[in-house]
Design an enzyme around this catalytic site. Structure first.
Site, PDB file in Angstrom:
ATOM      1  N   LYS A 144       0.857  -1.076  -0.011  1.00  0.00           N
ATOM      2  CA  LYS A 144      -0.104   0.334  -0.104  1.00  0.00           C
ATOM      3  C   LYS A 144       1.048   1.380  -0.045  1.00  0.00           C
ATOM      4  O   LYS A 144       1.656   1.301   1.021  1.00  0.00           O
ATOM      5  CB  LYS A 144      -0.941  -0.168   1.078  1.00  0.00           C
ATOM      6  CG  LYS A 144      -2.135  -0.962   1.022  1.00  0.00           C
ATOM      7  CD  LYS A 144      -2.742  -1.029   2.494  1.00  0.00           C
ATOM      8  CE  LYS A 144      -3.647  -2.270   2.867  1.00  0.00           C
ATOM      9  NZ  LYS A 144      -4.469  -1.950   2.197  1.00  0.00           N
ATOM     10  N   SER A 162      -7.570  -7.435   7.928  1.00  0.00           N
ATOM     11  CA  SER A 162      -7.578  -8.254   9.841  1.00  0.00           C
ATOM     12  C   SER A 162      -8.194  -8.726   9.289  1.00  0.00           C
ATOM     13  O   SER A 162      -7.686  -9.920  10.867  1.00  0.00           O
ATOM     14  CB  SER A 162      -8.072  -6.877  10.835  1.00  0.00           C
ATOM     15  OG  SER A 162      -7.710  -5.725  10.343  1.00  0.00           O
TER      16      SER A 162
END
Lengths: 297, 188
Positions: free
Chosen positions: A86, A241
């Site tokens: 990212k 997550s």
């Protein structure tokens, strides 16, 4: 056509096609080479290398940035599947760095703190491919106009709450259906309203789909979540997550991979959902102060 | 004729669209129950070979598909499909179906920055456009394997009995000639 234009077009074509090869797969967030190996062994079609998963970014607060290149390289060496990373919205220097270490895909991501509150990266200036988040058709087509070769829903990262991903996917699909059903002479006004080039609206009108692959992301935590998103029209899923914040990451990861492949088979989904251990605790989107999906329009 | 397309992960829809254009019926193979009726031919699409190989095993499809190919069921493997069929991988200790007597190199051109498009002659067809996406190539072949295409001195397409393997993606774009050639091999 000049040679430069031709090679830029070919590069974009190849980048869209790499996303095509990821379809029907699960892209997993990993923070260490060990996690990357677990993800690969569980059947991930790619991994997203980042220092902290969204749930921890949320918990830690502060400014979150591109990960340490050494950490990303460690993950590139650990696995043979594509490695993504990212960069902040608008931070083209971070993107240049990720390109220099030959990342396979850059996620210009609202999960990190935005570096520019007006402009996204001009992704045409890069050889490596970009995936970007979108909440609606306008955002998706604006990112594609800027050079993104893959789209994902924004969802609400780090929450384990799938509601935002669902609403983004539903909105995009219903807007696509409307554009497809519109008269040819209405497309100009649609392009104007969405603030996107006419040519992209015309593509959606003709093909009833985005011109690039569209994945689901943000809040997916269970095999059932993955199946839900696939049934709503996602071509694959990102799980952030949800895996490494759960009780048994290897088992949950493998279960989500199987759920994406056989997303319509409830019996198989039931069997892979058994005894997965604790899912990530999760937070409700109404309980959080920071909506990451609001970042970058 | 019905062609079974392995639909575990990757670009399987593109193969189905290509076959439909040629008037051929397809069936998606996603789990063991889909293997009850043996198709007339098989396609293993592009995607991630580690994902597809693991799912083949976990979903209980591996032995049946391997048996079918060993018994002579015609098969075309593109990119990841080539890796699944290869007898040996030179840079990976994983092995999958191992029905095609060749040694294949995974990610032979490096990461996505090494992906490229070129045109090269394909045996029996002429020049075709070839898209290499984090592609493998064939390092060495056993006797009895016929080379179908080479790019920069590396073998990128080959045939052994009724098995065809390709480093690149004939399912992408409009050119149906390679699928046609595969279907000819099936009916012969």
């Amino acid at each position: 056509m000049s040679n430069t234009t031709r090679s830029q077009n070919e590069r974009y074509e190849l980048n869209c096609q790499l996303a095509q090869m990821l379809k029907g797969g699960v892209i997993m967030d990993v923070t260490t080479p060990e996690q990357a190996k677990i993800a690969e062994a569980a059947g991930a079609c790619a991994v997203m290398a980042l220092e902290r998963i969204p749930a921890d970014i949320r918990a830690a607060g502060g400014v979150s940035r591109m990960s340490d290149p050494a950490m990303i390289k460690g993950i590139q060496e650990a696995v043979s599947i594509p490695v993504m990373a990212k960069c902040r919205i608008g931070h083209f220097a971070e993107a240049q760095i990720l390109e220099a270490i030959e990342i396979d895909y850059i996620d210009e991501s609202e999960v990190l703190s935005p570096a520019d509150d007006v402009y996204h990266i001009d992704k045409h200036q890069f050889k490596v491919p970009f995936v970007c988040g979108a909440r609606d058709l306008g955002e998706a087509l604006r990112r594609i106009a800027e050079g993104a070769s893959m789209i994902r829903t924004k969802g609400e990262p780090g929450t384990g709450d799938v509601v935002q991903a669902v609403s983004h996917m539903r909105l995009i699909q219903s807007q696509i259906a409307k554009v497809a059903a519109a008269r040819d002479d209405e497309l100009f006004e649609i392009a104007k309203k969405l603030s996107v080039p006419y040519s992209l609206v015309a593509y959606v009108h003709e093909h009833r789909k985005l011109p690039v692959v569209n994945f689901a992301a943000g809040g997916i935590a269970t095999p059932a979540d993955a199946s839900l998103m696939m049934q709503l029209g996602a071509e694959g899923v990102f799980v952030g997550s949800g895996i490494f914040k759960s009780g048994n990451p290897a088992k949950r990861a493998a279960a989500i991979v199987k759920a994406v492949t056989n997303y319509k088979d409830a019996h198989l989904l039931a069997s892979v959902s058994e005894n997965l251990g604790e899912a990530m605790v999760g937070i409700n989107k109404d309980e959080i102060d920071l909506l990451m999906a609001e970042r970058g329009r | 004729m019905i062609v079974g397309v392995l639909a575990l992960q990757g670009a399987f829809i593109e193969h189905e669209q290509m076959l439909r254009k040629l008037g051929v019926s397809t069936v998606e193979l996603r789990q063991k129950a889909d293997l009850q009726n043996k198709p007339d031919a098989l396609i293993l699409p592009g995607g991630e070979s580690t994902t597809q190989g693991k799912l083949l095993k976990d979903l209980g499809m591996f032995e049946t598909i391997r048996q079918w190919i060993m018994e002579g069921l015609p098969v075309m493997g593109t990119c990841a499909g080539m890796i699944l069929l290869a007898k040996k991988l030179s840079n990976d200790n994983k092995q999958w179906l191992q029905t095609f007597p060749a040694t294949v190199r995974r990610n032979a051109y490096g990461r996505q920055l090494g992906s490229f498009i070129t045109r090269a002659p394909f045996k029996g067809i002429g020049e075709v456009t070839m898209n290499f996406i984090r592609a493998p190539y064939i390092e060495s072949i056993s006797p009895g394997v016929e080379v179908l295409a080479e790019v920069n001195h590396h073998i990128v397409a080959a045939r052994y009995k009724k098995q065809m393997i390709l480093s690149f993606h004939p399912e992408i774009g409009e050119d149906t000639r390679i699928h046609k050639q595969f279907l000819q091999m099936v009916t012969k």
